[in-house]
Design a protein around this motif. Structure first.
Motif, short mmCIF file in Angstrom:
data_model
loop_
_atom_site.label_atom_id
_atom_site.label_comp_id
_atom_site.label_asym_id
_atom_site.label_seq_id
_atom_site.Cartn_x
_atom_site.Cartn_y
_atom_site.Cartn_z
N ALA A 133 -82.16 27.21 88.41
CA ALA A 133 -81.96 25.76 88.29
C ALA A 133 -80.81 25.54 87.29
O ALA A 133 -81.01 25.37 86.09
CB ALA A 133 -83.24 25.09 87.81
N HIS A 179 -77.73 24.46 95.22
CA HIS A 179 -78.36 23.39 94.44
C HIS A 179 -78.03 23.51 92.96
O HIS A 179 -77.55 24.56 92.51
CB HIS A 179 -79.87 23.41 94.64
CG HIS A 179 -80.50 24.76 94.43
ND1 HIS A 179 -80.76 25.64 95.47
CD2 HIS A 179 -80.89 25.39 93.30
CE1 HIS A 179 -81.30 26.74 94.98
NE2 HIS A 179 -81.37 26.64 93.67
N LYS A 231 -82.20 19.55 88.51
CA LYS A 231 -82.32 18.09 88.42
C LYS A 231 -81.67 17.58 87.13
O LYS A 231 -81.11 16.50 87.08
CB LYS A 231 -83.82 17.78 88.43
CG LYS A 231 -84.17 16.36 88.68
CD LYS A 231 -85.70 16.26 88.72
CE LYS A 231 -86.10 14.81 88.51
NZ LYS A 231 -87.58 14.69 88.46
N TYR A 235 -83.71 12.14 97.74
CA TYR A 235 -82.75 13.26 97.76
C TYR A 235 -83.39 14.50 98.37
O TYR A 235 -84.61 14.67 98.35
CB TYR A 235 -82.20 13.54 96.37
CG TYR A 235 -83.19 14.09 95.35
CD1 TYR A 235 -83.40 15.47 95.24
CD2 TYR A 235 -83.89 13.24 94.50
CE1 TYR A 235 -84.29 15.98 94.31
CE2 TYR A 235 -84.78 13.75 93.56
CZ TYR A 235 -84.99 15.11 93.47
OH TYR A 235 -85.87 15.62 92.54
N ALA A 252 -84.22 18.42 98.53
CA ALA A 252 -84.45 19.53 97.60
C ALA A 252 -85.14 20.66 98.36
O ALA A 252 -86.36 20.79 98.34
CB ALA A 252 -85.28 19.08 96.41
N GLU A 295 -88.54 20.01 94.19
CA GLU A 295 -88.11 18.80 93.48
C GLU A 295 -87.18 19.07 92.28
O GLU A 295 -86.23 18.32 92.05
CB GLU A 295 -89.39 18.05 93.07
CG GLU A 295 -89.23 16.75 92.34
CD GLU A 295 -89.21 16.93 90.83
OE1 GLU A 295 -89.61 18.01 90.34
OE2 GLU A 295 -88.77 15.98 90.14
N MET A 318 -84.81 21.15 91.98
CA MET A 318 -83.50 21.73 92.34
C MET A 318 -82.88 20.99 93.52
O MET A 318 -82.99 21.41 94.67
CB MET A 318 -83.67 23.23 92.64
CG MET A 318 -84.03 24.02 91.39
SD MET A 318 -84.21 25.80 91.65
CE MET A 318 -85.94 25.91 92.10
N PRO A 319 -82.19 19.86 93.25
CA PRO A 319 -81.58 19.07 94.33
C PRO A 319 -80.43 19.80 95.03
O PRO A 319 -79.58 20.41 94.37
CB PRO A 319 -81.06 17.82 93.61
CG PRO A 319 -80.95 18.20 92.18
CD PRO A 319 -81.97 19.26 91.92
N ASP A 320 -80.41 19.72 96.36
CA ASP A 320 -79.32 20.33 97.14
C ASP A 320 -78.01 19.57 96.91
O ASP A 320 -77.98 18.34 96.90
CB ASP A 320 -79.62 20.25 98.65
CG ASP A 320 -80.57 21.32 99.11
OD1 ASP A 320 -81.59 21.54 98.43
OD2 ASP A 320 -80.31 21.93 100.17
#
Ligand SMILES: [Ca+2]
Ligand SMILES: [Ca+2]
Length: 522
Positions: free
Chosen positions: A101, A140, A143, A189, A191, A195, A197-199
């Protein structure tokens, strides 16, 4: 095949300038930036070790491994015969654990040290003929990454277009049994990996440029390549078409081309479902041999079907695949010690099975000393425990204080200090296998011929130029008289305890559970 060093560089530069000719990427000045490689041309055919820095060696007593600790241990790796190191993410991350992350793609995780520590590590590794590749996460961020935070808090932010945002939450998605869309007060969004680690929106040229610049940041500092994480997930097209899309393959190839515009760099991709596709030169050039790893310990336990699969694998697969017996992810299996329940004979058979085959072998840290899973833990933390340097039941010699995570259950018997002293032990066996692999180009990068199974023994022949090597491994509990009539040369024993018999026809007696290497001579 690679041509000469200089020709490779020139042709790669040529390809890059063609490829980027109509884009804004502006790397025409590349020729002046390129750092020459400090390593021999075929360095990446040697064995790698996958290292989780947080669990390797603590240099400052805070209970967590760090880059300085790794630099101090390079002689240990060199003595084993390691030619490359894969570092799990060392970029600054929000998870304070595995590191996938990312919060800063161009700085070192503060728990691990500084950029100066990184530069020192590279220099010291190169001085020992060891190359270093690092994990790079394209798909990713964390967050907590400042760009994602900007996009989360303000839908008008220019960074909104850097991630996959939708005002209306898309429906009907299911990635590994989970809805990858995360609802917020300002839209939803994507992921793929959860949750936190957003793409990224990898169709956005600004995002692609950002990753290119980040990769160049590390290449200019002397990194020898990358392990590219989760590349079949770069681009999603719909609820149905989200895995391994053509656009993801193409984009992965684009990043590989950039990396290989630097001389003698190596790329290995994580593409669990389609390694034989991603290994292609135009996509990654290297990819982990997922599908082989779960047959290795089965073969070591004399499962005849697994022995067949193992011996046939490289007859049908590119030799640029990267073999391994286990890694940091539980889905790829437990630590080898736990896979064979501490049976050292089977352990050595498993090691020989993949260390002598074609492909670049990746040894998971601790495997070379027979390290077990972390005591009392489960899931991924179980296989990511602090390295057992010494028999100390509190610290494992990993730190001077309290390790951040439970140490291995077998630290009292299987630690580096004791293993190095143990004749006939697991460490000595790994060292022997790597010594032969390093000494014989036919084992590191030769052909793969005559793959054969006789009873519970497998054998094959590998050729490089004039050098021929035969390998025979008997997984069974009975001795076998291996028929070697078809081998192209007279076997001279390099390793093992076999006996040759030449009448009535050429046979080699393989004792139970034994490994043999022969030079085949005219
Ligand atoms: Ca530390
Ligand atoms: Ca994606």
């Amino acid at each position: 095949m690679r041509s000469s060093f200089k020709m490779t560089l020139l042709s790669n530069l040529h390809k890059v300038s063609l490829f980027f000719g109509t884009t804004l990427l502006g790397i025409s000045s590349l020729a002046t930036q390129v750092q020459p490689s400090a390593l021999p041309e075929n360095w990446h055919h040697g064995a790698f070790m996958e290292i989780f820095v947080r669990s390797w060696q603590d240099s400052n007593g805070d209970g967590m491994g760090d880059l300085k600790g790794l630099t101090q241990s390079l002689d240990h790796l060199k003595a084993l015969g390691i030619k490359g190191i894969w570092l799990m993410p060392i970029t600054a991350s929000a998870d304070h654990d595995h590191g996938y992350a990312t919060v800063n793609f161009r700085d070192i995780e503060p728990d691990y040290g500084t950029l100066a520590d990184f530069d020192e590590l590279i220099q010291q590794a190169h001085a020992r003929g060891i190359g270093i590749i690092m994990d790079y996460v394209l798909n990713h961020s964390a967050k907590q990454h400042p760009y994602f935070q900007a996009a989360l808090q303000n839908p008008q932010s220019p960074y909104r277009a850097w991630f996959e945002w939708r005002q209306e939450k898309p429906e009907g998605w299911d990635i590994w049994g989970r809805d990858p869309w995360v609802r917020t007060a300002n839209g939803s969004y994507l992921a793929t990996f959860g949750e936190p680690m957003p793409d990224f929106n990898m169709r956005n040229p600004e995002v692609v440029k950002y990753h290119e610049d980040s990769l160049k940041f590390w290449l200019d500092r002397g990194i020898d390549g990358f392990r590219l994480d989760a590349v079949p997930h770069l681009i999603e097209n719909s609820a149905k078409d989200w895995n391994d899309q053509p656009e993801s393959r193409q984009l992965t190839g684009h990043f590989t081309q950039l990396i290989k515009s630097y001389p003698n760099r190596y790329v290995v991709c994580e593409a669990t479902a389609e390694p034989k596709v991603y290994v292609r030169e135009e996509i990654c050039g290297g990819a982990f041999a997922f599908g082989l790893e779960n047959q290795i310990s089965k073969a070591a336990k004399a499962d005849s079907e697994a022995i067949q699969k193992v011996v046939q694998y490289y007859a049908q697969a590119p030799h640029t695949l990267a073999s391994f017996a286990s890694n940091h992810d539980q889905f790829a299996g437990q630590r080898m010690w736990d896979q064979v329940s501490g049976n050292e004979a089977q352990y050595k058979l498993a090691a020989a099975t993949y260390l002598l085959l074609p492909g670049t072998p990746f040894i998971y840290y601790g495997e070379e000393i027979g390290m077990a899973g972390a005591k009392g833990l489960t899931d991924d933390p179980f296989i990511r425990g602090p390295y057992s340097w010494q028999a100390d039941a509190q610290t494992a010699g990993f730190t001077t204080d309290k390790p951040y995570r439970a140490i291995a259950g077998n630290v009292g018997t299987h630690n580096a200090a004791m293993q190095i002293q143990t004749a006939g032990g697991i460490y000595a066996f790994y060292q022997d296998m790597l010594r032969w692999r390093n000494a014989r180009p036919s084992l590191a990068r030769g052909t793969y011929e005559q793959p054969r199974v006789q009873g519970l023994a497998m054998s094959y022949v590998r050729t490089f130029g004039q050098e021929r090597t035969a390998v025979a491994i008997n997984f069974g509990l009975q001795a076998i008289e291996l028929d070697v009539q078809a081998w192209p040369g007279k076997p001279r024993k390099l390793y093992g305890t076999s006996d040759s018999v030449n009448s009535p026809r050429p046979l080699i007696k393989l004792p139970p559970q034994s490994v043999h290497i022969f030079s085949l001579e005219p």
